[in-house]
Design an enzyme around this catalytic site. Sequence first.
Site, PDB file in Angstrom:
ATOM      1  N   TRP B  66      31.628  26.146  30.902  1.00 49.94           N
ATOM      2  CA  TRP B  66      32.153  27.461  31.287  1.00 49.94           C
ATOM      3  C   TRP B  66      33.156  27.325  32.406  1.00 49.94           C
ATOM      4  O   TRP B  66      33.231  26.287  33.053  1.00 49.94           O
ATOM      5  CB  TRP B  66      31.033  28.453  31.621  1.00 49.94           C
ATOM      6  CG  TRP B  66      30.010  28.012  32.637  1.00 49.94           C
ATOM      7  CD1 TRP B  66      29.818  26.771  33.189  1.00 49.94           C
ATOM      8  CD2 TRP B  66      28.988  28.835  33.204  1.00 49.94           C
ATOM      9  NE1 TRP B  66      28.752  26.785  34.049  1.00 49.94           N
ATOM     10  CE2 TRP B  66      28.222  28.024  34.085  1.00 49.94           C
ATOM     11  CE3 TRP B  66      28.644  30.185  33.049  1.00 49.94           C
ATOM     12  CZ2 TRP B  66      27.130  28.541  34.801  1.00 49.94           C
ATOM     13  CZ3 TRP B  66      27.564  30.677  33.770  1.00 49.94           C
ATOM     14  CH2 TRP B  66      26.818  29.851  34.635  1.00 49.94           C
ATOM     15  N   ASN B  67      33.920  28.383  32.613  1.00 52.31           N
ATOM     16  CA  ASN B  67      35.018  28.386  33.580  1.00 52.31           C
ATOM     17  C   ASN B  67      34.991  29.636  34.453  1.00 52.31           C
ATOM     18  O   ASN B  67      34.544  30.700  34.012  1.00 52.31           O
ATOM     19  CB  ASN B  67      36.371  28.390  32.850  1.00 52.31           C
ATOM     20  CG  ASN B  67      36.537  27.227  31.908  1.00 52.31           C
ATOM     21  OD1 ASN B  67      36.568  26.075  32.330  1.00 52.31           O
ATOM     22  ND2 ASN B  67      36.606  27.504  30.606  1.00 52.31           N
ATOM     23  N   HIS B  74      47.562  42.694  35.238  1.00 51.33           N
ATOM     24  CA  HIS B  74      48.767  42.872  34.414  1.00 51.33           C
ATOM     25  C   HIS B  74      49.357  41.533  33.984  1.00 51.33           C
ATOM     26  O   HIS B  74      50.576  41.384  33.915  1.00 51.33           O
ATOM     27  CB  HIS B  74      49.785  43.737  35.174  1.00 51.33           C
ATOM     28  CG  HIS B  74      49.266  45.095  35.487  1.00 51.33           C
ATOM     29  ND1 HIS B  74      49.601  46.207  34.749  1.00 51.33           N
ATOM     30  CD2 HIS B  74      48.367  45.514  36.411  1.00 51.33           C
ATOM     31  CE1 HIS B  74      48.957  47.258  35.239  1.00 51.33           C
ATOM     32  NE2 HIS B  74      48.199  46.866  36.243  1.00 51.33           N
ATOM     33  N   HIS B  78      48.132  43.014  28.071  1.00 52.50           N
ATOM     34  CA  HIS B  78      47.338  43.858  28.969  1.00 52.50           C
ATOM     35  C   HIS B  78      47.592  45.337  28.762  1.00 52.50           C
ATOM     36  O   HIS B  78      48.533  45.742  28.084  1.00 52.50           O
ATOM     37  CB  HIS B  78      47.552  43.443  30.428  1.00 52.50           C
ATOM     38  CG  HIS B  78      48.877  43.824  30.981  1.00 52.50           C
ATOM     39  ND1 HIS B  78      50.004  43.058  30.809  1.00 52.50           N
ATOM     40  CD2 HIS B  78      49.264  44.897  31.705  1.00 52.50           C
ATOM     41  CE1 HIS B  78      51.024  43.642  31.411  1.00 52.50           C
ATOM     42  NE2 HIS B  78      50.605  44.769  31.947  1.00 52.50           N
ATOM     43  N   ASP B  80      47.882  49.185  30.571  1.00 54.38           N
ATOM     44  CA  ASP B  80      48.240  49.924  31.782  1.00 54.38           C
ATOM     45  C   ASP B  80      47.521  51.265  31.771  1.00 54.38           C
ATOM     46  O   ASP B  80      47.668  52.051  30.817  1.00 54.38           O
ATOM     47  CB  ASP B  80      49.746  50.221  31.825  1.00 54.38           C
ATOM     48  CG  ASP B  80      50.584  49.045  32.299  1.00 54.38           C
ATOM     49  OD1 ASP B  80      50.018  47.964  32.581  1.00 54.38           O
ATOM     50  OD2 ASP B  80      51.816  49.226  32.384  1.00 54.38           O
ATOM     51  N   HIS B  84      48.087  53.108  37.467  1.00 53.84           N
ATOM     52  CA  HIS B  84      49.000  52.004  37.785  1.00 53.84           C
ATOM     53  C   HIS B  84      50.283  52.526  38.418  1.00 53.84           C
ATOM     54  O   HIS B  84      50.894  51.843  39.249  1.00 53.84           O
ATOM     55  CB  HIS B  84      49.328  51.241  36.502  1.00 53.84           C
ATOM     56  CG  HIS B  84      50.299  50.116  36.665  1.00 53.84           C
ATOM     57  ND1 HIS B  84      50.236  49.193  37.684  1.00 53.84           N
ATOM     58  CD2 HIS B  84      51.382  49.763  35.922  1.00 53.84           C
ATOM     59  CE1 HIS B  84      51.223  48.321  37.562  1.00 53.84           C
ATOM     60  NE2 HIS B  84      51.932  48.651  36.524  1.00 53.84           N
ATOM     61  N   HIS B 212      56.889  53.864  32.442  1.00 57.16           N
ATOM     62  CA  HIS B 212      55.815  53.940  33.433  1.00 57.16           C
ATOM     63  C   HIS B 212      55.742  55.329  34.047  1.00 57.16           C
ATOM     64  O   HIS B 212      54.666  55.922  34.168  1.00 57.16           O
ATOM     65  CB  HIS B 212      56.047  52.894  34.532  1.00 57.16           C
ATOM     66  CG  HIS B 212      55.736  51.490  34.126  1.00 57.16           C
ATOM     67  ND1 HIS B 212      56.647  50.663  33.520  1.00 57.16           N
ATOM     68  CD2 HIS B 212      54.593  50.755  34.236  1.00 57.16           C
ATOM     69  CE1 HIS B 212      56.083  49.480  33.283  1.00 57.16           C
ATOM     70  NE2 HIS B 212      54.836  49.511  33.699  1.00 57.16           N
TER      71      HIS B 212
HETATM   72 MN   LIG Z   1      51.390  46.406  33.321  1.00 58.85          MN
END
Ligand SMILES: [Mn+2]
Lengths: 262, 262
Positions: B66-67, B74, B78, B80, B84, B212
Amino acid sequence: MTSQASQTLQSLAQGIAGGSIRTVDLTQTLSPDTPTLVLPPEFGQCSPFKVEEISRYDERGVAWYWNNFTVSEHTGTHFDAPVHWVTGKDLDNNCVDTAPPADFVAPAVVIDVSKQCAADPDYLLTVADIEAWEAEHGRIPPRHWVLLRTDWSKRSVEDYVNRRDDGAHTPGPSTEAVKFLVDERDAHGFGVETIGTDAGQAHLLKPAYPAHTLFHAAGRYGLQCLENLDKLPPTGAVIVAAPLKIQGGSGSPLRVLALVAD
Amino acid sequence: MTSQASQTLQSLAQGIAGGSIRTVDLTQTLSPDTPTLVLPPEFGQCSPFKVEEISRYDERGVAWYWNNFTVSEHTGTHFDAPVHWVTGKDLDNNCVDTAPPADFVAPAVVIDVSKQCAADPDYLLTVADIEAWEAEHGRIPPRHWVLLRTDWSKRSVEDYVNRRDDGAHTPGPSTEAVKFLVDERDAHGFGVETIGTDAGQAHLLKPAYPAHTLFHAAGRYGLQCLENLDKLPPTGAVIVAAPLKIQGGSGSPLRVLALVAD
Ligand SMILES: [Mn+2]
Ligand SMILES: [Mn+2]
């Protein structure tokens, strides 16, 4: 010409938008308070969730707010891929980035052992429990998630982790139940409210950690730290559980949703 | 009695398992090579994906691999959330943990401007493009994701980022197209192959960063760094895009799947 598959997808979208299909969130909120698995100190430890603000509508970013964060692949509500366990390490497509995407949307059955777990925090699901469930609800069909309702997610953080000097005391499946689900029922995976798919004392079972050992050997999956299993019907829910596409990842925090007909 | 919603969910599960419903992965692989947004140096920067191995079937964890990892909300493919952007900061349920889970499964239309973008990396989607699309495929219904196919995801990393001295040169929507999709078509959100929902030179538009600014003001969502949009039909796909449940999170890397009837 509209195919049956097209009609199904259209009905799905309309059902969700209109509310005849409920979307139940099975996910814990990820925060610095999210409980994480603690292993004996000689082992590497998984990171709790840590967050660092990049900007919040300020001189660091005038119109935007966002964060960086650190987490482990197995923190909070998360998915276990076969490569997580040594028994799954040589399988094809055994990581979160290579597992077939079709496996991320699959039906579920929910087996309720919450009463047994209230009486005994080390309760282990038995084959008899599964057979009793099947007597009422029918045989578990192939490639279904088997979700174990324990009501563990309703506990305080301290009682949820439930650590004593000899380790965590939390419920899980018996070795025989895991064998039955893998060999006799072709289960898609095993999902639990607790931090691991195995019981807190599963290092004492034979094999140790039977859910990890046997489900991952079979190329199947785990889901941990689920909530709201008490809001699901015993049969009929469809689970959306799509892990991050981490290159070679052994697992991933994720949003787990259940689609349920009302 | 089996309700229509129950039948839909059963058909969905059977269609996915049987292959009549294809599950198309729209997600970039998350790795240290995943390109990230680079802002002018006076601003806070989002973290690239960094990974740290905890154990790999060794003395750090005898039977498991595992990590831990660090990433920004973002980075890579991804989601938003409205919070944001400053225009969405005071809305209800504007974070990834509070947005309605039903919003995470929604239908999509795909508008193809890949030819225009091949000729002009600064290409801006116009209202005329949308009207031409509607003349062929019908009016965009309410609460649909609008996915912009630019074939940007097929580029080399350098050409994908496409930075010059004056910033990134990547396509996006015009202000008028965003206004049309928000005000006239009640779009669920805007999804792109590029790093941002806005064009690389969108700081020069009025308002700056119209996708946005206006989608998040309306409480709607963004998806970035998508792949495989060329594998989707213009209409009929259902998008599964469920972000991590980060407390107060502004966005999240996630697995984005499209369900498509074959
Ligand atoms: Mn974004
Ligand atoms: Mn795990």
